[in-house]
Scaffold this motif. Structure first.
Motif, PDB file in Angstrom:
ATOM      1  N   GLN A   1       0.839  -1.206   0.000  1.00 17.20           N
ATOM      2  CA  GLN A   1       0.000   0.000   0.000  1.00 17.20           C
ATOM      3  C   GLN A   1       0.875   1.259   0.000  1.00 17.20           C
ATOM      4  O   GLN A   1       0.612   2.209  -0.726  1.00 17.20           O
ATOM      5  CB  GLN A   1      -0.941   0.008   1.216  1.00 17.20           C
ATOM      6  CG  GLN A   1      -1.848   1.224   1.286  1.00 17.20           C
ATOM      7  CD  GLN A   1      -2.785   1.314   0.087  1.00 17.20           C
ATOM      8  OE1 GLN A   1      -3.364   0.315  -0.341  1.00 17.20           O
ATOM      9  NE2 GLN A   1      -2.936   2.507  -0.470  1.00 17.20           N
ATOM     10  N   TYR A   2       1.907   1.255   0.816  1.00 18.01           N
ATOM     11  CA  TYR A   2       2.851   2.374   0.873  1.00 18.01           C
ATOM     12  C   TYR A   2       3.509   2.578  -0.494  1.00 18.01           C
ATOM     13  O   TYR A   2       3.566   3.689  -1.012  1.00 18.01           O
ATOM     14  CB  TYR A   2       3.899   2.087   1.950  1.00 18.01           C
ATOM     15  CG  TYR A   2       4.974   3.129   2.116  1.00 18.01           C
ATOM     16  CD1 TYR A   2       4.679   4.388   2.652  1.00 18.01           C
ATOM     17  CD2 TYR A   2       6.292   2.856   1.760  1.00 18.01           C
ATOM     18  CE1 TYR A   2       5.668   5.342   2.813  1.00 18.01           C
ATOM     19  CE2 TYR A   2       7.290   3.795   1.928  1.00 18.01           C
ATOM     20  CZ  TYR A   2       6.976   5.045   2.457  1.00 18.01           C
ATOM     21  OH  TYR A   2       7.954   5.986   2.621  1.00 18.01           O
TER      22      TYR A   2
ATOM     23  N   SER B   1       2.433   1.643  -3.452  1.00 11.31           N
ATOM     24  CA  SER B   1       1.430   2.131  -4.406  1.00 11.31           C
ATOM     25  C   SER B   1       1.148   3.614  -4.217  1.00 11.31           C
ATOM     26  O   SER B   1       1.024   4.358  -5.189  1.00 11.31           O
ATOM     27  CB  SER B   1       0.127   1.348  -4.274  1.00 11.31           C
ATOM     28  OG  SER B   1       0.324   0.024  -4.694  1.00 11.31           O
ATOM     29  N   THR B   2       1.058   4.034  -2.962  1.00 10.62           N
ATOM     30  CA  THR B   2       0.810   5.452  -2.667  1.00 10.62           C
ATOM     31  C   THR B   2       1.959   6.314  -3.170  1.00 10.62           C
ATOM     32  O   THR B   2       1.740   7.381  -3.763  1.00 10.62           O
ATOM     33  CB  THR B   2       0.602   5.657  -1.148  1.00 10.62           C
ATOM     34  OG1 THR B   2      -0.524   4.876  -0.732  1.00 10.62           O
ATOM     35  CG2 THR B   2       0.364   7.115  -0.803  1.00 10.62           C
TER      36      THR B   2
ATOM     37  N   ASP C   1       1.793   6.322  -7.053  1.00 14.99           N
ATOM     38  CA  ASP C   1       0.667   7.144  -7.510  1.00 14.99           C
ATOM     39  C   ASP C   1       0.976   8.632  -7.362  1.00 14.99           C
ATOM     40  O   ASP C   1       0.687   9.429  -8.265  1.00 14.99           O
ATOM     41  CB  ASP C   1      -0.614   6.803  -6.737  1.00 14.99           C
ATOM     42  CG  ASP C   1      -1.166   5.426  -7.080  1.00 14.99           C
ATOM     43  OD1 ASP C   1      -0.721   4.823  -8.093  1.00 14.99           O
ATOM     44  OD2 ASP C   1      -2.040   4.947  -6.331  1.00 14.99           O
ATOM     45  N   GLY C   2       1.585   9.014  -6.240  1.00 11.16           N
ATOM     46  CA  GLY C   2       1.965  10.412  -6.025  1.00 11.16           C
ATOM     47  C   GLY C   2       3.000  10.877  -7.041  1.00 11.16           C
ATOM     48  O   GLY C   2       2.959  12.011  -7.528  1.00 11.16           O
TER      49      GLY C   2
END
Length: 182
Positions: free
Chosen positions: A157-158, A160-161, A164-165
């Protein structure tokens, strides 16, 4: 020729692209990589993509430092064509930059656009280039840096975040650049 690592070999590939030069602080990347191999992933590989011809003494110092740290799997590509640089981006799992002097540092944007999470030391123009994207390091402590790198691989999740950023930042960067040309 060393050859570009296969994506299928399932090894973690950490890269930096840019000429081998003292201001780029490849020794700090090597130190963080050595800590990462020691604490998290003994199978990882560091690929330093860029010419070392202009700085032979510094290159020799780096080779001695690698030997002193007793770290394996550090690859220097030397000068290669851009299509090969792109191939290295496509097998990279993380991009690490510890430079202490950058004007803009286009490899940060290149890595981001290839969906590679970027971990960079917060110095000179690097924070401006990265904006709110990637991971900015306020310290060069090798253990701290390798902990941040490891989190990218252990926390999907980290990761991916972060990616994405970075993609949002690249889109804004391209849009701003395009609008300036209108």
């Amino acid at each position: 020729a060393l050859g570009i690592p296969s994506v299928r070999d399932e090894r973690t590939n950490i890269i930096f692209t840019g000429r081998i030069a003292p201001n780029k602080k490849q020794e700090d990347i090597i130190a963080a990589f050595a800590a990462y191999k020691r604490h998290y992933d003994a199978n990882a590989r560091l690929i330093l993509v860029g010419s070392y011809d202009a700085m032979p003494r510094y290159y020799e110092q780096l080779l001695q430092y690698i030997e002193q740290l007793e770290v394996q799997d550090v690859i220097f590509t030397g000068h290669i064509p851009f299509d090969e640089i792109l191939a290295y981006y496509h097998v990279a799992d993380a991009f690490v930059c510890m430079s202490e002097h950058e004007g803009f540092c286009i490899p940060l944007i290149e890595a981001m656009s290839c969906r590679i999470p970027v971990v960079a030391y917060s110095a000179t123009a690097v924070p401006d280039t990265m904006g709110d994207a990637g991971i900015l390091l306020e310290t060069k402590d090798a253990k701290y840096a390798c902990d941040k790198i490891d989190k990218l691989f252990k926390d999907e999740q980290y990761r991916s975040t972060i990616i994405d950023g970075q993609m949002k930042h690249v889109d804004e960067f391209i849009k701003d650049d395009y609008e300036k040309k209108l």
